[in-house]
Scaffold this active site. Structure first.
Site, mmCIF file in Angstrom:
data_model
loop_
_atom_site.group_PDB
_atom_site.id
_atom_site.type_symbol
_atom_site.label_atom_id
_atom_site.label_comp_id
_atom_site.label_asym_id
_atom_site.label_seq_id
_atom_site.Cartn_x
_atom_site.Cartn_y
_atom_site.Cartn_z
ATOM 1 N N LYS A 72 0.812 -1.213 0.000
ATOM 2 C CA LYS A 72 0.000 0.000 0.000
ATOM 3 C C LYS A 72 0.850 1.269 0.000
ATOM 4 O O LYS A 72 0.357 2.346 -0.324
ATOM 5 C CB LYS A 72 -0.940 -0.011 1.207
ATOM 6 C CG LYS A 72 -1.973 -1.120 1.157
ATOM 7 C CD LYS A 72 -3.040 -0.819 0.134
ATOM 8 C CE LYS A 72 -4.107 -1.896 0.114
ATOM 9 N NZ LYS A 72 -5.243 -1.534 -0.707
HETATM 10 C C1 LIG Z 1 -3.636 -6.999 3.733
HETATM 11 C C2 LIG Z 1 -4.244 -6.628 2.423
HETATM 12 N N1 LIG Z 1 -4.336 -7.563 1.484
HETATM 13 C C3 LIG Z 1 -4.901 -7.301 0.294
HETATM 14 C C4 LIG Z 1 -5.436 -6.072 -0.009
HETATM 15 C C5 LIG Z 1 -6.116 -5.887 -1.327
HETATM 16 O O1 LIG Z 1 -5.398 -5.119 -2.221
HETATM 17 P P1 LIG Z 1 -6.110 -4.090 -3.161
HETATM 18 O O2 LIG Z 1 -6.751 -3.033 -2.294
HETATM 19 O O3 LIG Z 1 -5.021 -3.542 -4.015
HETATM 20 O O4 LIG Z 1 -7.143 -4.819 -3.931
HETATM 21 C C6 LIG Z 1 -5.376 -5.064 0.960
HETATM 22 C C7 LIG Z 1 -6.000 -3.773 0.719
HETATM 23 O O5 LIG Z 1 -6.628 -3.179 1.567
HETATM 24 C C8 LIG Z 1 -4.750 -5.337 2.203
HETATM 25 O O6 LIG Z 1 -4.645 -4.411 3.165
#
Ligand SMILES: Cc1ncc(COP(=O)(O)O)c(C=O)c1O
Length: 456
Positions: free
Chosen positions: A43
């Protein structure tokens, strides 16, 4: 060489081959380990991009406040970019999130508001609504809205996609990612499909989320929405960053399967990663088992680090409480020793004794394996099967000292180790374990003792 601030360390994370969990899969499975980012998650990439795009658009001005509804990782990314650039942060998040995530955000100087999990997004108490309300009330504030802000997927289009393409030298055939906001799936997928339209994309969804059914039927089915535990993936809304045309298949993964795979990745691949990583790998491998061919290369993105889940998937009691691992009460090494009530005399041989003498002793006492001591130190061991092998090869060793032909020492374990741990230490080479009690007396626990304890 040095970075001018921590934000320059974002991106360029390693791609690592899975070796032990993929033995039943044709083709190569690689994981993009995003915990190498400074905020320990992918992120960081989109946090930086959302802030820099807002600065360029004049939405975020010096001294401004960043307000976001975040499950923690985006907050961490935004917090570190905000520190480097001099902004304040307020985060709203759902109360199902780990306490560790909340503490980390507070440590990074952010204000954190915890909201109820089980209310619909339009409810004024939801973390989406609270973030929007604060944005309206606080002057010079910026609400990045990771769900609908397309700078999120653009960050992955500009960085994650090109990195994976270069790291695989353009040979990637499959890309898999958990889908939350959709940024990491769709930004990366867009770049990869532009390079090679044949790249197949697999989105990982949770039970309790709308994505899979929406992709397959076009229906937004509210009945698909129910509470689940996995953090970060699956949604009860359709974020603008999810471009369904870029996701070829969806695989749903249960909380339990994701949690168990998370622990396996740590144990068998040395990857201490977050829960949604386990879900992504479980779902992606399910797809790979059916679809991957010998020369195919699948890349799975692993979003974050395991520390944030120490109180959950990495905690045995938590796993048992949720029925994810069996809550069996196993006996301990101490129970086994107590049960033998002193009848377990420990035989040892001195390092200087001859093989001849040791063979006679094994025979008379009817034992399979015996520790070798040098004064009071446990320096090695011999077993009937290994001695037999050696004597067949070299009969002359029978007059040598056992110290010259012995194998490694029998391992010691602590008294409170449970049967499952003890049995995992018994193998072809090691048919027994040693335990030192409170009086410093040494006891031996054999394969037979463990078997007996299991069946009693
Ligand atoms: C721990 C975790 N895994 C997966 C994701 C999913 O990724 P994306 O938001 O890019 O779809 C997030 C997003 O909030 C996350 O915090």
């Amino acid at each position: 060489m040095y970075y001018n601030s921590i934000i320059e360390a974002i991106g360029n994370t390693p791609l690592v081959k899975l070796n032990n969990l993929t033995k039943d899969i044709k083709g190569t499975v690689l994981v993009k380990v995003e915990y190498f980012n400074p905020g320990n998650s992918m992120k960081d990439r989109m946090a930086l991009k959302m802030i820099e795009d807002a600065e360029k658009a004049g939405i975020l001005k010096p001294g401004g406040t960043i307000i976001e509804g975040t499950s923690g990782n985006t907050g961490m990314g935004l917090a570190l970019v905000a520190i480097a650039k001099g902004y304040k942060c307020i985060f709203t998040l759902a109360d199902k999130q780990s306490q560790e995530k909340i503490d980390i955000l507070r440590a990074m100087g952010a204000e954190v508001i915890v909201c109820p999990t089980n209310v619909p997004p339009e409810d004024p108490r939801s973390y989406y609504s609270v973030a929007k309300k604060l944005n309206n009330e606080i002057k010079n504030s910026f609400y990045p809205n990771q769900y609908d802000n397309l700078s999120n997927s653009a960050a992955h289009y500009e960085t994650t996609g090109p990195e994976i393409w270069e790291q695989t030298e353009g040979k990637i055939t499959h890309y898999a990612a958990g889908v939350g906001t959709g940024g990491s799936m769709c930004g990366t997928a867009k770049y990869l499909k532009e390079q090679n339209p044949e790249v197949v994309t697999v989105g990982i969804d949770t039970y309790g989320s709308v994505f899979k059914k929406y992709k397959e039927t076009g229906e937004f089915d509210e009945n698909e929405v129910y509470p689940y535990l996995t953090e970060g993936i699956g949604e009860d809304i359709l974020p603008k960053n999810v471009d369904f045309s870029l996701i070829d298949h969806f695989v749903k993964v249960t909380d339990k399967d994701g949690a168990i795979m998370t622990r396996k990745l740590a144990r068998y691949e040395g990857l201490f990663i977050g829960w949604s990583c386990g879900s992504a790998v479980h779902g992606a491998l399910e797809f790979a088992r059916e679809s991957l061919k010998e020369d195919d290369i699948m890349v799975i993105i692993l979003p974050d680090h395991g520390t944030r889940y120490l109180g959950k998937v990495y905690n045995d009691n938590w796993m048992k409480d949720h029925g994810f691992i069996e809550a069996r009460e196993y006996a301990t090494a101490k129970d086994i020793i107590d049960r033998k009530n002193g009848s377990d005399r420990l035989f040892t041989v001195q390092k200087s004794q001859t093989v001849d003498q040791v063979v006679k002793m094994l025979n008379t006492e009817g034992i399979d394996q015996i520790p070798v001591v040098d004064n009071d130190h446990f320096v090695g061991s011999v077993s009937t099967s290994r001695l037999l092998e050696k004597l067949i090869e070299q009969p002359e060793i029978k007059s040598q000292s056992v110290g010259e032909v012995m194998d490694g020492p029998i391992p010691f374990v602590a008294m409170d180790n449970t049967l499952d741990v003890l049995s995992s230490m018994i193998n072809k080479e090691n048919k027994a374990i040693l335990v030192r009690d409170e009086q410093h007396d040494v006891h031996i626990i054999t394969q037979h003792d463990i078997l007996l304890a299991m069946t009693n």
